[in-house]
Scaffold this motif. Structure first.
Motif, PDB file in Angstrom:
ATOM      1  N   PHE A   1       0.827  -1.222   0.000  1.00 23.96           N
ATOM      2  CA  PHE A   1       0.000   0.000   0.000  1.00 23.96           C
ATOM      3  C   PHE A   1       0.856   1.265   0.000  1.00 23.96           C
ATOM      4  O   PHE A   1       0.369   2.343  -0.297  1.00 23.96           O
ATOM      5  CB  PHE A   1      -0.911   0.030   1.234  1.00 23.96           C
ATOM      6  CG  PHE A   1      -1.749  -1.207   1.384  1.00 23.96           C
ATOM      7  CD1 PHE A   1      -2.692  -1.538   0.421  1.00 23.96           C
ATOM      8  CD2 PHE A   1      -1.587  -2.045   2.473  1.00 23.96           C
ATOM      9  CE1 PHE A   1      -3.466  -2.684   0.553  1.00 23.96           C
ATOM     10  CE2 PHE A   1      -2.350  -3.185   2.614  1.00 23.96           C
ATOM     11  CZ  PHE A   1      -3.289  -3.517   1.650  1.00 23.96           C
ATOM     12  N   HIS A   2       2.112   1.100   0.392  1.00 27.93           N
ATOM     13  CA  HIS A   2       2.987   2.268   0.568  1.00 27.93           C
ATOM     14  C   HIS A   2       3.725   2.643  -0.711  1.00 27.93           C
ATOM     15  O   HIS A   2       4.945   2.650  -0.754  1.00 27.93           O
ATOM     16  CB  HIS A   2       3.971   2.012   1.715  1.00 27.93           C
ATOM     17  CG  HIS A   2       3.344   2.132   3.061  1.00 27.93           C
ATOM     18  ND1 HIS A   2       4.067   2.140   4.232  1.00 27.93           N
ATOM     19  CD2 HIS A   2       2.037   2.264   3.435  1.00 27.93           C
ATOM     20  CE1 HIS A   2       3.239   2.266   5.264  1.00 27.93           C
ATOM     21  NE2 HIS A   2       2.012   2.330   4.807  1.00 27.93           N
ATOM     22  N   LYS A   3       2.973   2.923  -1.761  1.00 28.48           N
ATOM     23  CA  LYS A   3       3.573   3.429  -2.998  1.00 28.48           C
ATOM     24  C   LYS A   3       4.006   4.870  -2.722  1.00 28.48           C
ATOM     25  O   LYS A   3       3.381   5.555  -1.894  1.00 28.48           O
ATOM     26  CB  LYS A   3       2.556   3.413  -4.146  1.00 28.48           C
ATOM     27  CG  LYS A   3       1.914   2.060  -4.408  1.00 28.48           C
ATOM     28  CD  LYS A   3       2.924   1.048  -4.866  1.00 28.48           C
ATOM     29  CE  LYS A   3       2.228  -0.281  -5.183  1.00 28.48           C
ATOM     30  NZ  LYS A   3       3.053  -1.427  -4.853  1.00 28.48           N
TER      31      LYS A   3
ATOM     32  N   ALA B   1      -0.333  10.657   2.046  1.00 32.50           N
ATOM     33  CA  ALA B   1      -0.579  10.422   3.473  1.00 32.50           C
ATOM     34  C   ALA B   1       0.135  11.478   4.321  1.00 32.50           C
ATOM     35  O   ALA B   1      -0.425  11.978   5.300  1.00 32.50           O
ATOM     36  CB  ALA B   1      -0.111   9.014   3.859  1.00 32.50           C
TER      37      ALA B   1
ATOM     38  N   LYS C   1       3.503   7.626  -4.212  1.00 28.50           N
ATOM     39  CA  LYS C   1       2.372   8.559  -4.328  1.00 28.50           C
ATOM     40  C   LYS C   1       1.517   8.539  -3.062  1.00 28.50           C
ATOM     41  O   LYS C   1       1.132   9.589  -2.543  1.00 28.50           O
ATOM     42  CB  LYS C   1       1.508   8.171  -5.543  1.00 28.50           C
ATOM     43  CG  LYS C   1       0.150   8.832  -5.577  1.00 28.50           C
ATOM     44  CD  LYS C   1      -0.752   8.298  -6.681  1.00 28.50           C
ATOM     45  CE  LYS C   1      -1.190   6.868  -6.488  1.00 28.50           C
ATOM     46  NZ  LYS C   1      -2.239   6.659  -5.487  1.00 28.50           N
ATOM     47  N   ASP C   2       1.236   7.347  -2.571  1.00 32.52           N
ATOM     48  CA  ASP C   2       0.363   7.233  -1.401  1.00 32.52           C
ATOM     49  C   ASP C   2       1.048   7.744  -0.137  1.00 32.52           C
ATOM     50  O   ASP C   2       0.402   8.347   0.722  1.00 32.52           O
ATOM     51  CB  ASP C   2      -0.083   5.777  -1.236  1.00 32.52           C
ATOM     52  CG  ASP C   2      -0.898   5.330  -2.436  1.00 32.52           C
ATOM     53  OD1 ASP C   2      -2.020   5.838  -2.604  1.00 32.52           O
ATOM     54  OD2 ASP C   2      -0.393   4.520  -3.229  1.00 32.52           O
TER      55      ASP C   2
END
Ligand SMILES: [Mg+2]
Length: 115
Positions: free
Chosen positions: A23-25, A32, A27-28
């Motif tokens: 989940f930790h791309k 975040a 972009k993200d």
């Protein structure tokens, strides 16, 4: 003494244990971090400086949590992009020192392009 690397290692282990890497791309993580910074700003929104001081003295942990949330995402993002955050901050401080020589900017909030 705890170091930046110790903290980063803890964050990476925390993420691995939960299998959150997917989940930790970048972009993200960037989004975040910005969202957490917005949560921090929300604590200040519409309050006077005096009201903020009272709020912080009553519930400093709330502010600390939002600052920590923001920094955690930035630490992970820097790590994932292969950026040495410690070295980057030192390098940026040198750039800022050149942009903002003390004799030109002391007591001024002027942007370096207008000094
Ligand atoms: Mg938060």
């Amino acid at each position: 003494m705890k170091t930046y690397q110790d903290l980063l290692k803890k964050l990476i282990i925390f993420r691995q244990e939960r299998q959150w890497e997917e989940f930790h791309k970048p972009k993200d993580l960037a989004m975040a971090a910005a969202i957490e910074a917005a949560e921090l700003m929300q604590e200040f929104l519409w309050k006077t400086d005096d009201e903020i001081l009272v709020q912080v003295s009553k519930d400093k942990e709330r502010f600390a949590d939002e600052i920590a949330d923001t920094v955690v995402y930035l630490m992970l993002l820097a790590n994932d992009l292969g950026i040495d955050m410690y070295a980057s901050i030192e390098k940026k401080m040198k750039k800022n020192a050149e942009r903002y020589p003390v004799d030109k900017c002391r007591g001024k909030s002027t942007k370096y392009t207008n000094l």
